[in-house]
Design an enzyme around this catalytic site. Sequence first.
Site, PDB file in Angstrom:
ATOM      1  N   GLU A 182       0.829  -1.211   0.000  1.00 59.23           N
ATOM      2  CA  GLU A 182       0.000   0.000   0.000  1.00 59.23           C
ATOM      3  C   GLU A 182       0.861   1.257   0.000  1.00 59.23           C
ATOM      4  OE1 GLU A 182      -3.708  -0.016   2.059  1.00 59.23           O
ATOM      5  OE2 GLU A 182      -3.091   1.721   3.254  1.00 59.23           O
TER       6      GLU A 182
ATOM      7  N   TYR B 126      -6.913   7.018  -0.071  1.00 57.83           N
ATOM      8  CA  TYR B 126      -7.698   8.177  -0.524  1.00 57.83           C
ATOM      9  C   TYR B 126      -7.872   9.132   0.640  1.00 57.83           C
ATOM     10  CZ  TYR B 126     -11.670  10.700  -2.548  1.00 57.83           C
ATOM     11  OH  TYR B 126     -12.501  11.667  -3.048  1.00 57.83           O
TER      12      TYR B 126
ATOM     13  N   HIS C 103      -8.430   3.327  -3.454  1.00 63.02           N
ATOM     14  CA  HIS C 103      -9.362   3.528  -2.346  1.00 63.02           C
ATOM     15  C   HIS C 103     -10.265   4.722  -2.694  1.00 63.02           C
ATOM     16  CE1 HIS C 103      -6.616   1.559   0.934  1.00 63.02           C
ATOM     17  NE2 HIS C 103      -6.496   0.949  -0.240  1.00 63.02           N
TER      18      HIS C 103
ATOM     19  N   ASP D 190     -13.111   8.265   7.828  1.00 61.39           N
ATOM     20  CA  ASP D 190     -13.300   8.672   9.220  1.00 61.39           C
ATOM     21  C   ASP D 190     -14.171   9.916   9.273  1.00 61.39           C
ATOM     22  OD1 ASP D 190     -11.985   6.647  10.644  1.00 61.39           O
ATOM     23  OD2 ASP D 190     -10.053   7.468  10.012  1.00 61.39           O
TER      24      ASP D 190
ATOM     25  N   HIS E 232     -14.649  -2.548  14.577  1.00 65.18           N
ATOM     26  CA  HIS E 232     -14.422  -1.129  14.275  1.00 65.18           C
ATOM     27  C   HIS E 232     -14.589  -0.340  15.572  1.00 65.18           C
ATOM     28  CE1 HIS E 232     -15.565   2.928  12.790  1.00 65.18           C
ATOM     29  NE2 HIS E 232     -14.640   2.663  11.881  1.00 65.18           N
TER      30      HIS E 232
ATOM     31  N   LYS F 292     -22.745  -4.784   4.260  1.00 64.81           N
ATOM     32  CA  LYS F 292     -21.824  -4.201   3.260  1.00 64.81           C
ATOM     33  C   LYS F 292     -21.463  -5.244   2.190  1.00 64.81           C
ATOM     34  CE  LYS F 292     -17.659  -2.799   4.762  1.00 64.81           C
ATOM     35  NZ  LYS F 292     -16.733  -1.857   5.430  1.00 64.81           N
TER      36      LYS F 292
ATOM     37  N   GLN G 286      -8.228  -4.422   8.609  1.00 62.71           N
ATOM     38  CA  GLN G 286      -7.444  -3.485   9.391  1.00 62.71           C
ATOM     39  C   GLN G 286      -6.183  -4.212   9.877  1.00 62.71           C
ATOM     40  OE1 GLN G 286      -6.251  -0.760  10.157  1.00 62.71           O
ATOM     41  NE2 GLN G 286      -8.022   0.275  11.054  1.00 62.71           N
TER      42      GLN G 286
ATOM     43  N   GLN H  89       4.380   6.472  16.938  1.00 64.30           N
ATOM     44  CA  GLN H  89       3.297   6.553  15.955  1.00 64.30           C
ATOM     45  C   GLN H  89       2.320   5.370  16.131  1.00 64.30           C
ATOM     46  OE1 GLN H  89       4.503   5.711  11.957  1.00 64.30           O
ATOM     47  NE2 GLN H  89       3.206   7.299  11.101  1.00 64.30           N
TER      48      GLN H  89
END
Length: 285
Positions: free
Chosen positions: A17, A49, A77, A109, A147, A163, A174, A210
């Site tokens: 990615e 994206y 994305h 988000d 989530h 979905k 994830q 991070q």
Amino acid sequence: MKITDILNSKKAVLSFEVFPPKTGDAFDGVVAAVDKIASLRPDFMSVTYGAGGGTSEYSAAIAEHMKNDLGVTPLAHLSCISSNRADVHEKLLRLKNAGIENILALRGDIPKDFAGNLDYAYASQLVAEIKSYGCFCIGGACYPEGHPESGTLFSDIDNLKIKVDAGCDFLTSQMFFDNDAFYSFLSKIREAGIYVPVIAGIMPVTNGKQIKRMMSLSGSTLPARFKRIIDRFGDNPAAMTQAGIAYATEQIIDLYANGVKAVHVYSMNKPAVAAAIRANLSEIV
Ligand code: FAD
């Protein structure tokens, strides 16, 4: 090529990615990183994206570069929560006209100053709209540990089923750091009647601070074994990178050994990290 065709035709799949630049002056630097990662010959590459500014334009431009100049299958994305239907259809037409066949359909988000969205509340609505084009292979996101906004993992899986039924051809997970959480999630979703392929998302951690911040956003947990590694090496970037690549490699080998077909590496525009993972798997995938 459609990602479902890649998944059907190969024994083991590995993808990387990248993310687009936020500003035009960073574009060439991102393209240079994309080119190096593409030279590792992944089965496909995804480009994230960002809804704000020119990021969404750069996302499509990078997907086109992958397809036209690098010969790598792109997965673009696309998120919807900060867009209206007209914006989304403009983006979809651009991707369609560019011959991009794979889209990861996301809600995105919720922005800080969110004032509501009349067209989209959930990714499933975006999936249904993309499906109506008839030409795209559609992915959705899934969360092995639930989530962060969902009450329970089971209610999140019920929503995931909505979905997938709206038209997902595959799911990408994830990041997770405990493979058992992923295996347990797979068996729960299969019991819930979700049968599409699930690509396992693996993040090689290179920055201790991070990752602790990302953990609170992603809903993923750090197993004690990995937390000790971060506590010990997190302040030393070179040591953390080495340890993070080793940990991710071990996770990926365990996933393939347990019958998981596809692994997506969150390589975050870091060609050296992607190359190290690729080299560690040279006889495996
Ligand atoms: P949804 O599937 O809509 O789910 C969001 C929440 O709503 C969940 O809690 C779900 O349980 C709930 N829900 C869903 N449907 C219903 C319903 N019908 N009724 C009630 N509740 C419901 N973000 C970006 O901005 N750009 C990216 O490129 C990007 N790439 C990502 C790639 C992956 C693999 C993953 C895992 C995430 C990515 N994200 C990205 C982050 C993602 O946008 C966020 O996690 C976001 O908060 C949720 O998006 P979603 O598509 O999973 O949403």
